[in-house]
Design a protein around this motif. Sequence first.
Motif, PDB file in Angstrom:
ATOM      1  N   ALA A 167       0.813  -1.223   0.000  1.00  0.00           N
ATOM      2  CA  ALA A 167       0.000   0.000   0.000  1.00  0.00           C
ATOM      3  C   ALA A 167       0.842   1.266   0.000  1.00  0.00           C
ATOM      4  CB  ALA A 167      -0.931   0.005   1.214  1.00  0.00           C
ATOM      5  N   ASP A 168       2.025   1.204   0.590  1.00  0.00           N
ATOM      6  CA  ASP A 168       2.815   2.428   0.769  1.00  0.00           C
ATOM      7  C   ASP A 168       3.111   3.139  -0.545  1.00  0.00           C
ATOM      8  OD1 ASP A 168       2.822   2.068   3.463  1.00  0.00           O
ATOM      9  OD2 ASP A 168       4.911   1.389   3.624  1.00  0.00           O
ATOM     10  N   GLY A 169       3.430   2.379  -1.581  1.00  0.00           N
ATOM     11  CA  GLY A 169       3.746   2.994  -2.869  1.00  0.00           C
ATOM     12  C   GLY A 169       2.558   3.761  -3.435  1.00  0.00           C
ATOM     13  N   TYR A 170       1.357   3.202  -3.261  1.00  0.00           N
ATOM     14  CA  TYR A 170       0.151   3.885  -3.749  1.00  0.00           C
ATOM     15  C   TYR A 170      -0.141   5.135  -2.922  1.00  0.00           C
ATOM     16  CZ  TYR A 170      -0.545  -0.134  -6.740  1.00  0.00           C
ATOM     17  OH  TYR A 170      -0.369  -1.098  -7.698  1.00  0.00           O
ATOM     18  N   ASN A 171       0.165   5.086  -1.629  1.00  0.00           N
ATOM     19  CA  ASN A 171       0.011   6.291  -0.811  1.00  0.00           C
ATOM     20  C   ASN A 171       0.975   7.383  -1.269  1.00  0.00           C
ATOM     21  OD1 ASN A 171      -1.998   5.177   0.792  1.00  0.00           O
ATOM     22  ND2 ASN A 171      -0.567   4.451   2.351  1.00  0.00           N
ATOM     23  N   GLN A 172       2.224   6.986  -1.548  1.00  0.00           N
ATOM     24  CA  GLN A 172       3.192   7.961  -2.066  1.00  0.00           C
ATOM     25  C   GLN A 172       2.715   8.558  -3.388  1.00  0.00           C
ATOM     26  OE1 GLN A 172       7.336   6.567  -2.184  1.00  0.00           O
ATOM     27  NE2 GLN A 172       6.845   5.109  -0.543  1.00  0.00           N
ATOM     28  N   LEU A 173       2.136   7.706  -4.230  1.00  0.00           N
ATOM     29  CA  LEU A 173       1.655   8.163  -5.535  1.00  0.00           C
ATOM     30  C   LEU A 173       0.481   9.134  -5.361  1.00  0.00           C
ATOM     31  CD1 LEU A 173       2.076   7.860  -8.582  1.00  0.00           C
ATOM     32  CD2 LEU A 173       0.506   5.910  -8.533  1.00  0.00           C
ATOM     33  N   ALA A 174      -0.429   8.810  -4.453  1.00  0.00           N
ATOM     34  CA  ALA A 174      -1.576   9.700  -4.203  1.00  0.00           C
ATOM     35  C   ALA A 174      -1.104  11.056  -3.698  1.00  0.00           C
ATOM     36  CB  ALA A 174      -2.522   9.058  -3.187  1.00  0.00           C
ATOM     37  N   LEU A 175      -0.141  11.052  -2.786  1.00  0.00           N
ATOM     38  CA  LEU A 175       0.388  12.311  -2.262  1.00  0.00           C
ATOM     39  C   LEU A 175       1.029  13.135  -3.382  1.00  0.00           C
ATOM     40  CD1 LEU A 175       1.189  14.231   0.024  1.00  0.00           C
ATOM     41  CD2 LEU A 175       3.188  12.755   0.456  1.00  0.00           C
ATOM     42  N   ARG A 230      -6.805  11.126 -10.053  1.00  0.00           N
ATOM     43  CA  ARG A 230      -5.758  10.092 -10.084  1.00  0.00           C
ATOM     44  C   ARG A 230      -5.301   9.745  -8.675  1.00  0.00           C
ATOM     45  NH1 ARG A 230      -1.622  12.118 -14.704  1.00  0.00           N
ATOM     46  NH2 ARG A 230      -0.722  10.033 -14.399  1.00  0.00           N
ATOM     47  N   ALA A 231      -5.262  10.749  -7.805  1.00  0.00           N
ATOM     48  CA  ALA A 231      -4.923  10.480  -6.408  1.00  0.00           C
ATOM     49  C   ALA A 231      -5.969   9.568  -5.778  1.00  0.00           C
ATOM     50  CB  ALA A 231      -4.823  11.791  -5.631  1.00  0.00           C
ATOM     51  N   GLU A 232      -7.232   9.819  -6.069  1.00  0.00           N
ATOM     52  CA  GLU A 232      -8.296   8.971  -5.509  1.00  0.00           C
ATOM     53  C   GLU A 232      -8.164   7.523  -5.976  1.00  0.00           C
ATOM     54  OE1 GLU A 232     -11.897  11.144  -6.598  1.00  0.00           O
ATOM     55  OE2 GLU A 232     -12.214  11.563  -4.458  1.00  0.00           O
ATOM     56  N   GLN A 233      -7.770   7.341  -7.229  1.00  0.00           N
ATOM     57  CA  GLN A 233      -7.577   5.980  -7.733  1.00  0.00           C
ATOM     58  C   GLN A 233      -6.447   5.274  -6.977  1.00  0.00           C
ATOM     59  OE1 GLN A 233      -6.958   6.499 -11.956  1.00  0.00           O
ATOM     60  NE2 GLN A 233      -8.968   7.436 -12.252  1.00  0.00           N
ATOM     61  N   ALA A 234      -5.367   6.004  -6.717  1.00  0.00           N
ATOM     62  CA  ALA A 234      -4.247   5.419  -5.974  1.00  0.00           C
ATOM     63  C   ALA A 234      -4.654   5.097  -4.537  1.00  0.00           C
ATOM     64  CB  ALA A 234      -3.050   6.369  -5.991  1.00  0.00           C
ATOM     65  N   ILE A 235      -5.440   5.984  -3.925  1.00  0.00           N
ATOM     66  CA  ILE A 235      -5.926   5.733  -2.557  1.00  0.00           C
ATOM     67  C   ILE A 235      -6.810   4.492  -2.523  1.00  0.00           C
ATOM     68  CG2 ILE A 235      -7.420   6.642  -0.722  1.00  0.00           C
ATOM     69  CD1 ILE A 235      -6.436   9.486  -1.663  1.00  0.00           C
ATOM     70  N   ALA A 236      -7.684   4.357  -3.498  1.00  0.00           N
ATOM     71  CA  ALA A 236      -8.564   3.188  -3.548  1.00  0.00           C
ATOM     72  C   ALA A 236      -7.752   1.907  -3.634  1.00  0.00           C
ATOM     73  CB  ALA A 236      -9.516   3.309  -4.740  1.00  0.00           C
ATOM     74  N   ARG A 237      -6.683   1.915  -4.449  1.00  0.00           N
ATOM     75  CA  ARG A 237      -5.836   0.727  -4.566  1.00  0.00           C
ATOM     76  C   ARG A 237      -5.123   0.446  -3.242  1.00  0.00           C
ATOM     77  NH1 ARG A 237      -5.606  -4.181  -6.128  1.00  0.00           N
ATOM     78  NH2 ARG A 237      -3.479  -4.952  -6.489  1.00  0.00           N
TER      79      ARG A 237
END
Length: 368
Positions: A29-37, A54-61
């Motif tokens: 999950a950490d990578g997707y959190n970094q991507l959302a940020l 796009r941030a919301e999509q990363a958060i959902a993942r």
Amino acid sequence: AEASPAEPSPADRAIAAAERVVAAQPDQADGYNQLALAFARRARETADGTYYDRAEQAIARSLVLAPDNFEAGKLRAWVLLGKHEFAAALEQATALNRRMPDDLLVYGLLTDAYVELGRYADAEVACQWMLDLRPGNVPAFTRAAYLRELFGDIEGALDLMQQAHARTSPAETEDRAWMLTHIGHLELLAGRTDEAERALGQALALFPDYHYALAGLAKVRLAQERATEAATLLQRRYDAAPHPENLFALAEALDRAGRRPEARAAFEDFERLALRESEGWDNANRELVFYYANHADQPAKALAIAEREVARRHDVYTLDAYAWALHANDRHDEAHAQIARALAVGVKDPELLRRAGAIEASVGVRIP
């Protein structure tokens, strides 16, 4: 080194780094959190709301991989703020605060949501928690500066923002440009146009064509009675960030510059675009109020829009627009009551004060 348009921005670099993490560890999950940020930061850099999507999509993942992970919850609140869903952001941040009462950023999210909803006493408490938890931290300084501005303490706000800027890494060019833009804004409020121009010039040197700094420099030019130059700057801003509220500022500058046909066309485009998003959270409804009241001679439409917006939030700028719509409809006593609520906070915005003066004159009663 200073950024140039050809160089990747801090958020661009963060997106690329996060994408590498996601590629290497797609089940974490950490990578997707970094991507959302990183996407959320890019949204601020560009004023392009698709980055919030796009941030919301990363958060959902991230939440699929690690359900209810706290970092994703914080990012979700941040994105809700960016999309102007302030009540939902407050609900999310409040739930996070219950889970972890000593998280610094959560208090920042609470502060932001309270400010946008006009709950300034609650915002002040949340911001004080940030300062107490970690004295001298930059996110608390910038929020405290904005509150001090709203409360009418321009010099105190300036001091806090300058401290925040001094504590920010030179590598964070967009953060520093954002702070310099606010320093310029505060200097202009204090009547120091030369200092304002200097700070905004520094912001644009750090982050060329930065939409916030272009808007700030245009306000300096308007204060200097250089409306044609202001219109040029606001055209650049609209090109960089094509949102209806930015088109409205351009139309007003064109009108002040005497370029009436261009202004009229810009106002017409503004109305069409602003009405298209008027029902949504991220809208240009305050600008629509001023358009209908000041330029289109349609006060009833101004009031309908203002009533919709004031049902959602009670910040000083929404109260100002609501008061002006009431005033335009000859409901002067009600207008007086609403602008008094805004002025009670302490705000020193010159346009708001000018409208307050007109409302006071209509009822013959000074607001204490």
